[in-house]
Design an enzyme around this catalytic site. Structure first.
Site, short mmCIF file in Angstrom:
data_model
loop_
_atom_site.label_atom_id
_atom_site.label_comp_id
_atom_site.label_asym_id
_atom_site.label_seq_id
_atom_site.Cartn_x
_atom_site.Cartn_y
_atom_site.Cartn_z
CG ASP A 252 3.27 -0.35 -6.73
OD1 ASP A 252 2.92 -1.52 -6.96
OD2 ASP A 252 3.16 0.57 -7.56
CG ASP B 200 3.97 -4.09 -10.36
OD1 ASP B 200 2.88 -4.18 -10.95
OD2 ASP B 200 4.23 -3.18 -9.53
#
Length: 146
Positions: A110, A124
């Site tokens: 991330d 995401d």
């Protein structure tokens, strides 16, 4: 299923993660807009908001079941609304992007960091946008059509 869209999401997701991993060390952060938006490389071993930490096999199995279910659904239906096709393609592309990370590394890479929200990635975004579009279809469009 729009397989070109799925492939494009996977490529963008994996390429962006590769670039972040090449440039940053873990937990390294670079402000884009100071205290508002940063690029921060984190390794997420759980799900959204850090829940279910270190449950790699659970996530792999659930993801494979969901992807298989969506593909089976789209192959068995003859008249699927375009918005449903696009939303499910976004969800599958994002799910595969994060699945690749979990299988390769045991965590998800991330890097988008808005400081007031957990750090996230392109996969995401794809999943969330797909879910919003699907919800819109189910709540608004499908209700009007029926």
């Amino acid at each position: 299923m729009n397989y070109l869209m799925v492939l494009l999401i996977i490529i963008l997701d994996q390429l962006s993660k590769y670039i972040v991993q090449s440039i940053f060390s873990v937990n390294k952060s670079m402000p884009i807009i100071e205290n508002i938006f940063h690029l921060t490389y984190v390794r997420n071993v759980g799900a959204a908001f850090g829940i279910l930490q270190n449950q790699k096999m659970f996530f792999v199995i659930i993801t494979l079941v969901v992807i298989s279910g969506i593909i089976l659904f789209t192959r068995t239906q003859t008249n699927i609304h375009k918005l449903v096709v696009y939303s499910l393609s976004l969800i599958v592309g994002g799910a595969i992007g994060n699945l690749i990370d979990r299988i390769r590394f045991g965590y998800v890479v991330d890097f988008f960091d808005f400081r007031i929200w957990p750090v996230f990635n392109i996969a995401d975004i794809s999943i969330v946008v797909g879910a919003i579009l699907l919800s819109y279809y189910l709540i608004i469009i499908d209700r009007v059509r029926n």
